[in-house]
Each structure stands twice: as structure tokens, then as C-alpha cells.
Design an enzyme around this catalytic site. Structure first.
Site, PDB file in Angstrom:
ATOM      1  N   LYS A  94      -1.813   7.924   9.652  1.00 19.44           N
ATOM      2  CA  LYS A  94      -1.296   6.655   9.344  1.00 19.44           C
ATOM      3  C   LYS A  94      -0.062   6.274  10.340  1.00 19.44           C
ATOM      4  O   LYS A  94       0.640   7.201  10.437  1.00 19.44           O
ATOM      5  CB  LYS A  94      -1.115   6.337   7.978  1.00 19.44           C
ATOM      6  CG  LYS A  94      -2.111   6.492   6.960  1.00 19.44           C
ATOM      7  CD  LYS A  94      -3.050   5.251   6.943  1.00 19.44           C
ATOM      8  CE  LYS A  94      -3.802   4.870   5.512  1.00 19.44           C
ATOM      9  NZ  LYS A  94      -3.069   4.384   4.664  1.00 19.44           N
ATOM     10  N   CYS A  96      27.882 -26.868   4.534  1.00 21.17           N
ATOM     11  CA  CYS A  96      27.532 -26.159   5.663  1.00 21.17           C
ATOM     12  C   CYS A  96      28.403 -24.972   5.364  1.00 21.17           C
ATOM     13  O   CYS A  96      29.726 -25.262   5.192  1.00 21.17           O
ATOM     14  CB  CYS A  96      27.709 -26.625   6.830  1.00 21.17           C
ATOM     15  SG  CYS A  96      27.601 -25.507   8.379  1.00 21.17           S
ATOM     16  N   LEU A 132     -11.384   8.124   2.753  1.00 17.81           N
ATOM     17  CA  LEU A 132     -10.820   8.790   3.711  1.00 17.81           C
ATOM     18  C   LEU A 132      -9.427   9.522   3.355  1.00 17.81           C
ATOM     19  O   LEU A 132      -8.642   8.886   2.761  1.00 17.81           O
ATOM     20  CB  LEU A 132     -10.335   7.919   4.971  1.00 17.81           C
ATOM     21  CG  LEU A 132     -11.415   7.631   6.122  1.00 17.81           C
ATOM     22  CD1 LEU A 132     -11.036   6.542   6.681  1.00 17.81           C
ATOM     23  CD2 LEU A 132     -12.054   8.620   6.734  1.00 17.81           C
ATOM     24  N   TYR A 183     -18.518   1.577  12.094  1.00 16.86           N
ATOM     25  CA  TYR A 183     -18.110   2.926  12.419  1.00 16.86           C
ATOM     26  C   TYR A 183     -18.908   3.913  11.837  1.00 16.86           C
ATOM     27  O   TYR A 183     -18.445   5.069  11.868  1.00 16.86           O
ATOM     28  CB  TYR A 183     -16.638   3.073  11.955  1.00 16.86           C
ATOM     29  CG  TYR A 183     -16.151   2.678  10.470  1.00 16.86           C
ATOM     30  CD1 TYR A 183     -16.787   3.393   9.485  1.00 16.86           C
ATOM     31  CD2 TYR A 183     -15.661   1.535  10.289  1.00 16.86           C
ATOM     32  CE1 TYR A 183     -16.816   3.054   8.156  1.00 16.86           C
ATOM     33  CE2 TYR A 183     -15.507   1.166   9.002  1.00 16.86           C
ATOM     34  CZ  TYR A 183     -15.918   2.193   7.970  1.00 16.86           C
ATOM     35  OH  TYR A 183     -15.492   1.749   6.492  1.00 16.86           O
ATOM     36  N   ASP A 218       0.923  -1.285  -0.015  1.00 17.86           N
ATOM     37  CA  ASP A 218       0.003   0.163   0.079  1.00 17.86           C
ATOM     38  C   ASP A 218       1.035   1.246  -0.111  1.00 17.86           C
ATOM     39  O   ASP A 218       0.662   2.369  -0.860  1.00 17.86           O
ATOM     40  CB  ASP A 218      -0.734   0.077   1.049  1.00 17.86           C
ATOM     41  CG  ASP A 218      -2.023  -1.041   1.069  1.00 17.86           C
ATOM     42  OD1 ASP A 218      -1.957  -1.630   0.068  1.00 17.86           O
ATOM     43  OD2 ASP A 218      -2.788  -0.960   2.083  1.00 17.86           O
ATOM     44  N   LYS A 223      -7.850   2.699  13.186  1.00 19.62           N
ATOM     45  CA  LYS A 223      -8.317   2.244  11.421  1.00 19.62           C
ATOM     46  C   LYS A 223      -8.226   0.669  11.535  1.00 19.62           C
ATOM     47  O   LYS A 223      -6.907   0.496  11.191  1.00 19.62           O
ATOM     48  CB  LYS A 223      -7.646   3.196  10.818  1.00 19.62           C
ATOM     49  CG  LYS A 223      -8.026   3.007   9.122  1.00 19.62           C
ATOM     50  CD  LYS A 223      -7.558   4.058   8.364  1.00 19.62           C
ATOM     51  CE  LYS A 223      -7.928   3.921   6.781  1.00 19.62           C
ATOM     52  NZ  LYS A 223      -7.432   2.817   6.330  1.00 19.62           N
ATOM     53  N   ASP A 266      -7.573  -2.441   9.687  1.00 15.10           N
ATOM     54  CA  ASP A 266      -6.971  -2.955   8.401  1.00 15.10           C
ATOM     55  C   ASP A 266      -7.822  -4.142   7.909  1.00 15.10           C
ATOM     56  O   ASP A 266      -7.427  -5.235   7.983  1.00 15.10           O
ATOM     57  CB  ASP A 266      -5.642  -3.282   8.458  1.00 15.10           C
ATOM     58  CG  ASP A 266      -4.773  -3.145   7.136  1.00 15.10           C
ATOM     59  OD1 ASP A 266      -5.702  -2.571   6.082  1.00 15.10           O
ATOM     60  OD2 ASP A 266      -3.776  -3.160   7.113  1.00 15.10           O
ATOM     61  N   CYS A 272      31.132 -24.752   8.490  1.00 16.36           N
ATOM     62  CA  CYS A 272      32.123 -26.054   8.792  1.00 16.36           C
ATOM     63  C   CYS A 272      32.394 -26.939   7.381  1.00 16.36           C
ATOM     64  O   CYS A 272      33.218 -27.534   7.767  1.00 16.36           O
ATOM     65  CB  CYS A 272      31.694 -26.907   9.846  1.00 16.36           C
ATOM     66  SG  CYS A 272      30.273 -27.842   9.564  1.00 16.36           S
ATOM     67  N   CYS A 318      30.767 -28.019  13.973  1.00 21.65           N
ATOM     68  CA  CYS A 318      30.482 -26.901  13.316  1.00 21.65           C
ATOM     69  C   CYS A 318      30.476 -25.683  14.345  1.00 21.65           C
ATOM     70  O   CYS A 318      29.871 -25.563  15.395  1.00 21.65           O
ATOM     71  CB  CYS A 318      29.042 -27.016  12.695  1.00 21.65           C
ATOM     72  SG  CYS A 318      28.383 -25.610  11.829  1.00 21.65           S
ATOM     73  N   GLU A 350     -10.754   6.715  16.400  1.00 24.96           N
ATOM     74  CA  GLU A 350     -11.078   5.309  16.313  1.00 24.96           C
ATOM     75  C   GLU A 350     -10.006   4.645  15.729  1.00 24.96           C
ATOM     76  O   GLU A 350      -9.411   5.134  14.644  1.00 24.96           O
ATOM     77  CB  GLU A 350     -12.288   4.941  15.325  1.00 24.96           C
ATOM     78  CG  GLU A 350     -13.708   5.481  15.763  1.00 24.96           C
ATOM     79  CD  GLU A 350     -14.685   5.710  14.454  1.00 24.96           C
ATOM     80  OE1 GLU A 350     -14.488   4.865  13.519  1.00 24.96           O
ATOM     81  OE2 GLU A 350     -15.621   6.409  14.649  1.00 24.96           O
ATOM     82  N   CYS A 410      22.753 -28.876   8.908  1.00 26.29           N
ATOM     83  CA  CYS A 410      24.251 -29.265   8.862  1.00 26.29           C
ATOM     84  C   CYS A 410      24.601 -30.572   9.519  1.00 26.29           C
ATOM     85  O   CYS A 410      24.097 -30.876  10.498  1.00 26.29           O
ATOM     86  CB  CYS A 410      25.122 -27.883   9.140  1.00 26.29           C
ATOM     87  SG  CYS A 410      26.891 -28.607   9.792  1.00 26.29           S
TER      88      CYS A 410
END
Ligand code: D41
Length: 676
Positions: A317, A411, A85, A228, A35, A118, A120, A414, A435, A116, A429
Site C-alpha cells: 500500500k 471581516c 489480498l 487482472y 480505509d 492497484k 482503487d 479589517c 483590508c 500491477e 469582505c
């Protein structure tokens, strides 16, 4: 024409991008960018259109909000449009909002606002006629949405009929449908377990759940609704304040947000914003900001709206929890148990309030599911204090030189072989304590609070000690000298002495702590405690067979195997011995002879007991707390029937009293005695 050609080109490009994002977001439920990125593009377009008004066209994405409804759902027109909004991103923008209102209303007093969180989620409208829910619809583009009545009816917090006798004949309420964080995590975990695609965030999961053509799927998703505002209302006089309208909705049986508050002035709004920002991670649902609304409905009327947003409300926000950046490289980290985890190295990006340059990719299954490659543009999500995650790849923006992510065969620390067991997501590993990475993690774990709790021995110091080759195993900690420690970078002699003191005092410990500190796979605190209680001392545990380990509470075959294997590895036994030689000690646990599990029971012994004799049986039962009687009655708890039992056995059977034969009795005694 008074705009430069590049501006016109940029405007065209922005519109094309925004239209594409809109389609992905609203129609496909599969947004391609976060967003915050969308908002930036939109703001840039708004800015250019303001600067060069002749570039503005009626079909510009700035001139509408939302997208086209999906095929498959009936369309619904909102008689009263569902507005959008305006956003604010700083205290200054919030102040400017109040200033605009005051100027317009021609007064300088602070205004009263309803605050309030907000949520999501997805904005929806619910239509009630004479108290009965007759229609549920998504907001869509604000004037046309989708009819989702049958899905909405599956949501438990939406009343099918309003409560009370004083209800408007027509009421259209608006609110947000959302998926609580816990339900989102559970849904994604299930998807991961089934190797299915996960949802990027709770809002997408809510959208995906709501737009199911099969309401049974919606019903399974634990959605919630929170109201709301009111769209249409007929035959009813609303109270004068928005906050009172919300309370009224609540009385009618609709959910409203319990964090809603009424404050005066922009400064108090700022304080509310900061306070809720602190609480954000603890809330059971995601919020992306705070909505402030002028509380007086009369003032709302006077203020009206511009394009599609009311002048009297603003969404302030929080820092975005999702951002886009480039995946520069993937490194493989080795954990305490040898799990080899892909970690994304990122072009640093500000997300969720901090700058992030690493994110987890979980495991190779996840890499495959995400189809992620090195060089990709990726979406990063950092919600709360959990580790940042790569949640999505922007496939459209894949560079030509993107390269495949491959699990290393060896790995990275090691060089031992990396194994990926059938059916297990994690690669490991095979080097064990050989190691270096596993050694570091093992020592960090050994020193941690619930283990030996060595004060002052933090992760950084452990790494330093291992890197400088001053220690290789936990046992080496106890032979460190003051000179060695104070010779380290950033280590004063005082702290070095403190660490030596801490090591000394931690060396006297308890058996459960010690067992936990060994970092045996799948042996957490609780299992360590059960093991200590069962075996009472270390040698007994070391010698235990897998069968014997299975006798311990909450130890299953996999854990039993891990424990058994741990004590069969020569280097582990060496470390155990070294630790004890260095003075690490604990008192062994003792059998609690006072435990009387048979307290209150009356047992009867009859017939011949061949292996122990009746008197031994009697005294062992008494030691466990039982009373031993000579004859069977209704009060008898258990009859032990040896060879050639006669009338007592018959009587017990008549009375329905449970009976044990000799082998079963011996088993039962052994079981009860071992638990003490
Ligand atoms: O919690 C929300 N997401 C929320 C959204 C809220 N608490 N209040 C809202 N109020 C409005 C107005 C002021 C227009 C009645 C909203 C939204 N609108 C909204 N949600 C999606 C678009 C607009």
C-alpha cells in the site's frame, strides 16, 4: 480462561465497530471512516485474536471479507471464490513476503513477479460464454456478489463479445471497475453546482454509479474496466505465466493495465513501487498501492492460499490519502478579491505522505452540505498536490460540545462588513484595499511571475513588509530603501540590494503585464492582453465606459463591470498614479497600420455617400487591404450602395453579392479599423 477481561472487552468493541463500518461500506455505499482507520481496527483485532486464540469466533469480521448484497440486485455465487489480498506497508514486510514464499518452495533464488498498479475501484467478475458477455457481477463478500449485468453492459471498455477465433467456450475474467480522476472531479463539480451531496473519493463514486438500479445513470458516468485475473476457464489451455494470461486477455479485447511489468526479486519490486509512487499523481486514475503476483501459474498452484487470500500475491500500500482527525476550529481567510473562505484547523494528521493541520472547507454552502461543526471528527483527503479537503463528517462520533460554524459578520482582518451575494457561494469582505489581507494578496499578485515578476519578493517577504507597515500598496515597493530592507529580520544587505535591483528592472514592463498585475477581478492574463490590444494605452482603458469595454474580445457584462468599477475607485487611481510616479513604465501599443484584414477582397462603391464621400471610403478600404473596383462582377466581394444607386445595385442583387448601405458601411469600417 487465560485472557484478561479488558482484552475480551476490546475484542467485542472492535467487532461491533468493524461490523458497523462494513455495513456502511458495502451495503449503504456510505463509509463512515477512512480505509486506513478500518485497516487499523482490523489489524488490532487480528493481533488480539492471535494473542488470545480462545477469543476467536467463526463470525468475527477477521473471518470473512466483505458484506451482504443489497436488496434489488439478484445474487450471484462465485463458483471460484474471488479471493482477497494480503497487505504490506513497508519494504520489510515485502521482504518477509518473498522470504515466506522461498521457504515454502524450498529455494533461495529471487522469484519472478508481475507488478500491477492497484486500482482503487470495485472488483467485478465478467462471464463470457462462447465469446458473448452473459453476466457481470460484483465481488461482494468473495463468494456471493450482485448481478450487475445491465450496468456492466453500459461500460464502453467492456466488450460485449470477445475478439478472435481462439476463445475459451467459458471464460470468467476478473478486474476492477473504476472512475478516472477527471470524471470524478467533473461528477463532483456538477453535484456541487446543483447543491447535491458529493462523493468522498473516486471509488465511492464508482460504487455508487455501478449499483444504480437504473442502468442509464451508470451509462452517464464514464466508468472504466481493467482486468487482472481469470476465475473460471473451460476448454482452453492457459499459458504458463500470469503476464502472458494478461496479454491474451488483451488480445481478446479486454483492457489490462499498461503499467504492468515483470520483475525479479523483492528488491526490484521495491524499486517498481517507488517509481510508480512518483508517478501516482500523474496517472489518470487513483491507485492505492501495487499488487505483486508470483508470475508462474504453476508456482501459484503450489503455493495455494490461506483463509481467503492467495499466498502468492500481496498488495503493497501507498500512504493513505484519507485519514480521520478532529476539527479543532474554523478560521476565515480573506483572499485577494476579498473572498472569505472557511479553513479548518485540524489536529495534525499524516495523510497522503505529509502532516496536514489545515484543510479547506471551500465556502459556507459546502459547510452546510457537509453538516460539519467545530469539534467534529472529520475525514481529510489529500490527493496529489491539491489542497487538503474536509470530505466527510463522522456524525456518529460528534462530541457533545460540538459548536456551529458561523460566517463572521465582519471581516476578521479589517472589520469591514462581510457580504454574501444572492446566488454566489463565496462571501466577501467589502473593505477592498482598505483590508490588510486583500492588500497583502494584491501585492503578492502584483509581484508574481506572470505580473511584474519581481524576483526575490516572495509571499513571506510581502507579509513581513505589510506587517511592519513599510508598504501599503504596490507603489510603496518602489520607494523602499536599502536601510529599511536590510533592517528586516532574515534579510542580509546583499539580498536587500538584489531586491532593489529586481524592483528596478521590473519597473520597465509591458501594458498587458501591468494590467494583469492590478488584480482586477476576473481579469486574467488573456483578458489583460485583449484589453491592452484594444485600448493601446492606460488612459483610454481608464476612461472606457461599460459599453466600450463590452467591445473587447472575451469581455462580458460581469468582467466589464469589474473593470469599470476598478477605475472608478479613488484609491485605485491614486495607486496607478503613484506607480507611474515611482517610475513604473511601459511602451504604449501602436496601431498596426500594416494589418490588412480585407486583403484579397474586391469592393465596389456606388451611389452617393453622404457622410464621407466616395474617395474617403475608397482610401480607407484600400488601407484595410481591399481592392476597389469600378464595376460589379461575379468576383465582387461587397457592394457599398449609397443614395440613388442604380444598375450596379440591381446587378449585385442578381449575382447574389452582399450589399451594405451607408450606415452599415461606416460601422463595418470602424469595426475593422479598431481591430488593428
Ligand atoms: O487493481 C486491483 N485493484 C487488483 C485487485 C489487482 N490489480 N489485482 C488483484 N488480484 C487479486 C488476486 C491476486 C486475488 C487475483 C486484485 C484483487 N485480487 C482483489 N481486488 C479486490 C479484492 C481482491
Amino acid at each position: 480462561m487465560n485472557h484478561p477481561e479488558p482484552a475480551a472487552q476490546e475484542v467485542a468493541q472492535l467487532r461491533e465497530q468493524l461490523n458497523e463500518h462494513n455495513y456502511r461500506y458495502y451495503v449503504l455505499d456510505d463509509p463512515s471512516v477512512p480505509d486506513a482507520e478500518y485497516d487499523r481496527l482490523l489489524r488490532r483485532l487480528q493481533q488480539l485474536e492471535a494473542e488470545y486464540p480462545e477469543l476467536l469466533t467463526p463470525d468475527s469480521p477477521t473471518q470473512r471479507v466483505g458484506g451482504e448484497p443489497l436488496e434489488g440486485f439478484e445474487q450471484v455465487s462465485h463458483e471460484v471464490p474471488m479471493l482477497s489480498l494480503d497487505n504490506a506497508f513497508s519494504a520489510e514486510e515485502l521482504q518477509a513476503f518473498e522470504k515466506r514464499l522461498q521457504d515454502r518452495l524450498r529455494h533461495s533464488e529471487p522469484l519472478e513477479y508481475a507488478c500491477e498498479p492497484k486500482l482503487d475501484g470495485i472488483a467485478v467478475s465478467l462471464l463470457y460464454e462462447n465469446g458473448l458477455l452473459v453476466r457481470g457481477a460484483t465481488r461482494g463478500d468473495g463468494s456471493t456478489g450482485e448481478n450487475i449485468t445491465s450496468n456492466v453492459r453500459t461500460i464502453a471498455s467492456i466488450p460485449l463479445r470477445l475478439r478472435g477465433d481462439s476463445i475459451p467456450p467459458v471464460l470468467e475474467v476478473r478486474g476492477e471497475i473504476y472512475l478516472p480522476k477527471a470524471a470524478f472531479d467533473a461528477l463532483n463539480q456538477r453535484a456541487r453546482d446543483n447543491n447535491e451531496k458529493t462523493f468522498v473519493n473516486p471509488r465511492n463514486a464508482a460504487a455508487g454509479s455501478l449499483r444504480q438500479l437504473d442502468p442509464k445513470i451508470t451509462a452517464s458516468r464514464a466508468l472504466q474496466m481493467c482486468c487482472y485475473s481469470i476465475g473460471r476457464v473451460e476448454g482452453f489451455e492457459l499459458p504458463p505465466l500470469h503476464s502472458d494470461v494478461l496479454h491474451l486477455l488483451n488480445e481478446w479485447g479486454l483492457r489490462i493495465n499498461s503499467e504492468m511489468a515483470v520483475v525479479k526479486g523483492a528488491e526490484a519490486c521495491q524499486a517498481y513501487y517507488e517509481q510508480l509512487g512518483q508517478k501516482r499523481d500523474q496517472l489518470p486514475y487513483e491507485i492505492d498501492g501495487i499488487v505483486f503476483k508470483v508470475n508462474s501459474l504453476q508456482l501459484q498452484q503450489r503455493l495455494g492460499f490461506v483463509s481467503r487470500a492467495p499466498r502468492w500475491a500481496i498488495a503493497y500500500k501507498f500512504p493513505a490519502q484519507e485519514e480521520m482527525t478532529q476539527l479543532l476550529d474554523v478560521e476565515f481567510q480573506v483572499g485577494r478579491t476579498g473572498a472569505v473562505t472557511p479553513v479548518a484547523r485540524l489536529e495534525p494528521v499524516f495523510v497522503g505522505g505529509v502532516t496536514v493541520s489545515n484543510a479547506t472547507l471551500h465556502n459556507m454552502d459546502e459547510v452546510e452540505r457537509l453538516q460539519v461543526m467545530k469539534g467534529d471528527r472529520v475525514v481529510i483527503r489529500r490527493a496529489g498536490d491539491v489542497i487538503p479537503q474536509v470530505v466527510k463528517v463522522v456524525l456518529e462520533q460528534r462530541p457533545d460540545d460540538a459548536s456551529v460554524i458561523e460566517l463572521p459578520k465582519e471581516c476578521p482582518v479589517c472589520g469591514s462588513e462581510v457580504e454574501r451575494a444572492e446566488g454566489e457561494a463565496a462571501a466577501r469582505c467589502s473593505g477592498g484595499l482598505f483590508c490588510g489581507a486583500q492588500r497583502k494578496e494584491a501585492i503578492k499578485h502584483f509581484a508574481s511571475r506572470k505580473a511584474l515578476d519581481i524576483e526575490g519578493l516572495g509571499d513571506k517577504l510581502v507579509e513581513q513588509l505589510v506587517d511592519e507597515q513599510l508598504i501599503q500598496t504596490p507603489a510603496d515597493l518602489f520607494s523602499l530603501s536599502l536601510e529599511q530592507l536590510s533592517g528586516l529580520e532574515r534579510m542580509a544587505e546583499k539580498s536587500a540590494q538584489n531586491l532593489l535591483d529586481a524592483l528596478k528592472s521590473s519597473s520597465t514592463t509591458t501594458l498587458p503585464r501591468f494590467l494583469y498585475s492590478l488584480g482586477i477581478r476576473e481579469v486574467g492574463e488573456a483578458t489583460a492582453l485583449s484589453l491592452a490590444r484594444h485600448f493601446l494605452n492606460l488612459p483610454a482603458l481608464c476612461d472606457a465606459s461599460e459599453e466600450a469595454l463590452l467591445e473587447v474580445d472575451d469581455v462580458g457584462p460581469i468582467v466589464a463591470h469589474h473593470i469599470y468599477t476598478f477605475f472608478r475607485q479613488a484609491h485605485n487611481l491614486e495607486v496607478l498614479q503613484d506607480l507611474q510616479q515611482q517610475g513604473v513604465s511601459w511602451p504604449d501599443l501602436e496601431v498596426d497600420l500594416s494589418a490588412r484584414p480585407l486583403e484579397g477582397e474586391t469592393w465596389v462603391l456606388t451611389g452617393t455617400l453622404t457622410t464621407m464621400g466616395r474617395s474617403e471610403g475608397k482610401s480607407r478600404l484600400q488601407a484595410l487591404g481591399a481592392k476597389v473596383a469600378g464595376s460589379v462582377s461575379a468576383k465582387t466581394s461587397m457592394l457599398v450602395a449609397g443614395d440613388k444607386s442604380g444598375s450596379k445595385l440591381t446587378k449585385a442583387e442578381q449575382l447574389g453579392i452582399p450589399v451594405l448601405d451607408e450606415p452599415a458601411f461606416i460601422d463595418r469600417l470602424a469595426q475593422l479599423e479598431s481591430k488593428r
